[in-house]
Design a protein around this motif. Structure first.
Motif, PDB file in Angstrom:
ATOM      1  N   MET A   1     -40.099   7.444  26.497  1.00 14.07           N
ATOM      2  CA  MET A   1     -40.537   6.375  25.601  1.00 14.07           C
ATOM      3  C   MET A   1     -40.388   6.794  24.141  1.00 14.07           C
ATOM      4  N   SER A   2     -40.619   8.056  23.863  1.00 19.53           N
ATOM      5  CA  SER A   2     -40.435   8.561  22.495  1.00 19.53           C
ATOM      6  C   SER A   2     -38.976   8.464  22.068  1.00 19.53           C
ATOM      7  N   LYS A   3     -38.061   8.645  23.017  1.00 18.54           N
ATOM      8  CA  LYS A   3     -36.628   8.480  22.718  1.00 18.54           C
ATOM      9  C   LYS A   3     -36.331   7.048  22.292  1.00 18.54           C
ATOM     10  N   VAL A   4     -36.919   6.090  22.984  1.00 15.71           N
ATOM     11  CA  VAL A   4     -36.728   4.689  22.615  1.00 15.71           C
ATOM     12  C   VAL A   4     -37.264   4.444  21.209  1.00 15.71           C
TER      13      VAL A   4
ATOM     14  N   ASN B   1     -48.912  16.241  24.823  1.00 13.54           N
ATOM     15  CA  ASN B   1     -47.572  15.815  25.236  1.00 13.54           C
ATOM     16  C   ASN B   1     -47.606  14.637  26.209  1.00 13.54           C
ATOM     17  N   GLN B   2     -48.798  14.147  26.507  1.00 12.71           N
ATOM     18  CA  GLN B   2     -48.952  12.949  27.330  1.00 12.71           C
ATOM     19  C   GLN B   2     -49.233  11.709  26.488  1.00 12.71           C
ATOM     20  N   VAL B   3     -49.102  11.828  25.165  1.00  9.89           N
ATOM     21  CA  VAL B   3     -49.478  10.751  24.251  1.00  9.89           C
ATOM     22  C   VAL B   3     -48.290  10.321  23.388  1.00  9.89           C
ATOM     23  N   LEU B   4     -48.078   9.008  23.332  1.00 12.13           N
ATOM     24  CA  LEU B   4     -47.144   8.414  22.383  1.00 12.13           C
ATOM     25  C   LEU B   4     -47.921   7.445  21.514  1.00 12.13           C
ATOM     26  N   VAL B   5     -47.840   7.614  20.198  1.00 10.60           N
ATOM     27  CA  VAL B   5     -48.390   6.647  19.252  1.00 10.60           C
ATOM     28  C   VAL B   5     -47.236   5.771  18.776  1.00 10.60           C
ATOM     29  N   ALA B   6     -47.444   4.463  18.747  1.00 11.21           N
ATOM     30  CA  ALA B   6     -46.339   3.550  18.441  1.00 11.21           C
ATOM     31  C   ALA B   6     -46.800   2.423  17.534  1.00 11.21           C
ATOM     32  N   THR B   7     -45.835   1.630  17.099  1.00  7.08           N
ATOM     33  CA  THR B   7     -46.102   0.508  16.197  1.00  7.08           C
ATOM     34  C   THR B   7     -46.694  -0.655  16.993  1.00  7.08           C
TER      35      THR B   7
ATOM     36  N   THR C   1     -35.437   3.214  17.445  1.00  2.00           N
ATOM     37  CA  THR C   1     -35.817   1.856  17.020  1.00  2.00           C
ATOM     38  C   THR C   1     -36.738   1.916  15.807  1.00  2.00           C
ATOM     39  N   THR C   2     -38.022   2.171  16.039  1.00  2.00           N
ATOM     40  CA  THR C   2     -38.991   2.125  14.937  1.00  2.00           C
ATOM     41  C   THR C   2     -39.162   3.441  14.207  1.00  2.00           C
ATOM     42  N   SER C   3     -38.816   4.575  14.828  1.00  2.27           N
ATOM     43  CA  SER C   3     -39.277   5.896  14.393  1.00  2.27           C
ATOM     44  C   SER C   3     -40.805   5.901  14.419  1.00  2.27           C
TER      45      SER C   3
ATOM     46  N   TYR D   1     -42.422  10.599   6.605  1.00  2.00           N
ATOM     47  CA  TYR D   1     -42.319  10.447   8.052  1.00  2.00           C
ATOM     48  C   TYR D   1     -43.299  11.401   8.758  1.00  2.00           C
ATOM     49  N   THR D   2     -43.765  10.965   9.912  1.00  3.40           N
ATOM     50  CA  THR D   2     -44.391  11.902  10.849  1.00  3.40           C
ATOM     51  C   THR D   2     -43.412  12.086  12.006  1.00  3.40           C
ATOM     52  N   VAL D   3     -43.744  12.951  12.951  1.00  2.00           N
ATOM     53  CA  VAL D   3     -42.923  13.020  14.157  1.00  2.00           C
ATOM     54  C   VAL D   3     -42.951  11.654  14.823  1.00  2.00           C
ATOM     55  N   THR D   4     -41.902  11.316  15.510  1.00  2.00           N
ATOM     56  CA  THR D   4     -41.760   9.975  16.082  1.00  2.00           C
ATOM     57  C   THR D   4     -42.952   9.582  16.931  1.00  2.00           C
ATOM     58  N   SER D   5     -43.455  10.505  17.731  1.00  2.00           N
ATOM     59  CA  SER D   5     -44.513  10.173  18.691  1.00  2.00           C
ATOM     60  C   SER D   5     -45.903  10.167  18.089  1.00  2.00           C
ATOM     61  N   GLY D   6     -46.039  10.434  16.774  1.00  2.00           N
ATOM     62  CA  GLY D   6     -47.324  10.322  16.122  1.00  2.00           C
ATOM     63  C   GLY D   6     -47.858  11.620  15.558  1.00  2.00           C
ATOM     64  N   LEU D   7     -48.763  11.498  14.599  1.00  2.00           N
ATOM     65  CA  LEU D   7     -49.396  12.655  13.974  1.00  2.00           C
ATOM     66  C   LEU D   7     -50.103  13.525  15.013  1.00  2.00           C
TER      67      LEU D   7
END
Length: 392
Positions: A260-263, A92-98, A267-269, A64-70
């Motif tokens: 958004m990271s909470k969502v 902290n302004q960035v979310l990486v997602a699926t 869901t996906t992690s 795993y990485t942290v939920t919001s991305g490497l």
């Protein structure tokens, strides 16, 4: 079994449905040419593939990485924004997602309460409306008129605004039209949104796929006030021919990104770890493969556009970006005796083996979408099949 009202009210993606039908006919041995899906036909560049292989070999992709991305990928996105957006952001302004699609979903789930309204210019990408409905919001469509290059104005947005309006969706370059808002148009829209306290969802996924001297201006780059009001959606799928890797990202105010990271966490992690290492190389490595691909798309557009315009009853505005043509086929339908664009599109598939996407799913019941993200020979063959269909 009693399914939820939520899923029963959901529409199937017309692009995926068209592609599925094309594959079904192919499996039956029929000669089918499909121009349905919005994905580059180029393989992911070698340096990007190699980065993923090395991450796997080194054991870095196993966990795993942290939920919001490497952190390394977030740093690459911070650098990318400095280079291509012209302003600085923090990690902290960035979310990486699926995928960028999940960024959109997590945004709507984070900001929409039941009954909130979201303004969507039409024609629009097929998933916006249903994701809003999943969040118990209400999509409100604002027509981008063909005579205005399918773009909406501040006056139109103001006419559609109510006390419940929460978000404006803005996709430029557009899927499905390929049209680009100018900096002046975006500044007017951005200032209006700030004045009315309306969030801007800026879907910039096609931002670097622009042609023939046209320029993409990120609305988030126009002022600090607009930037604070905007959530930017982007990703590596289109620019780097990485649709299968499923890496998208969102950039916005830290409070929104945290929500958004909470969502994502429930869901996906985290997105696939190996794909994240590939995305780092995409953003920081050589950009030459991208430019080669962009030039190929430009050549295809300039070759196919005039040929499509010669098909009887097909009227098409030349796109400025993305990789779609979106002709108005109202006259073509009349010639062939059709009043429904979905039935018209289905007839083209069944009679000449050419799979296109109905405009009905994009909020444009007089249009069809075809992707020119395929080889030139196939595109020329597609035009021949359309000519045959219209003349038979």
């Amino acid at each position: 079994m009693k399914l939820s009202n939520r899923v029963l009210q959901m529409e199937e993606s017309v692009t995926l449905a068209a592609n599925a039908r094309a594959k079904e006919l192919m499996a039956q041995g029929k000669d089918i040419l499909s121009l349905t899906l919005g994905e580059p036909d180029f393989p992911t560049p070698e340096n990007i593939r190699q980065a993923a292989i090395e991450a796997i070999r080194d054991g870095k992709a196993s966990f795993y990485t942290v939920t919001s991305g490497l952190p390394e990928l977030k740093a690459a996105i911070v650098n990318y924004f400095a280079n291509y957006y012209g302003y600085g952001i923090e990690s902290n302004q960035v979310l990486v997602a699926t995928g960028a699609k999940f960024c959109l979903y997590s945004f709507f789930m984070s900001v929409i309460d039941p009954g909130d309204e979201v303004l969507i210019p039409t024609p629009y990408w097929v998933s916006y409306a249903d994701q809003i409905k999943m969040a118990e919001g209400r999509p409100v469509f604002v027509e981008g008129k063909e005579e205005n290059q399918f773009k909406v104005t501040v006056d139109q947005l103001e006419a559609a605004r109510t006390a419940k309006t929460k978000v404006l969706v803005l996709n430029t370059p557009s899927n499905p039209t390929g049209m680009i808002y100018t900096a002046e148009e975006l500044l007017a829209i951005g200032n209006w949104a700030v004045a009315q306290d309306i969030l801007i969802l800026a879907d910039d996924i096609y931002g670097r796929l622009v042609y023939n001297g046209h320029e993409f201006t990120p609305i988030s780059s126009l002022s600090e006030a607009i930037r604070k009001q905007t959530l930017v959606i982007n990703g590596v799928s289109k620019t780097y021919s990485m649709t299968g890797w499923r890496i998208g990202y969102a950039v916005g105010e830290p409070e929104l990104i945290q929500a958004m990271s909470k969502v994502a966490g429930q869901t996906t992690s985290n997105p696939t770890t190996a794909a994240q290492y590939a995305a780092i190389e995409a953003l920081t490595g050589s950009q030459e493969p991208f430019e080669t691909m962009r030039q190929a798309f430009e050549e295809r557009l300039n070759t196919i556009y005039p040929l499509l315009a010669e098909v009887p009853g097909f009227e098409v505005v030349k796109p400025q970006g993305a990789f779609y043509l979106f002709p108005n086929v109202e006259k073509a339908m009349a010639i062939k005796g059709y009043t429904d664009v979905t039935a018209f599109t289905q007839a083209i598939l069944e009679e000449v083996g050419l799979a296109l996407v109905t405009g009905a799913g994009f909020g444009a019941p007089k249009n069809v979408r075809l992707s020119y993200a395929t080889d030139m020979a196939s595109l020329k063959e597609a035009i021949k099949r359309l000519q045959k269909f219209m003349k038979d």
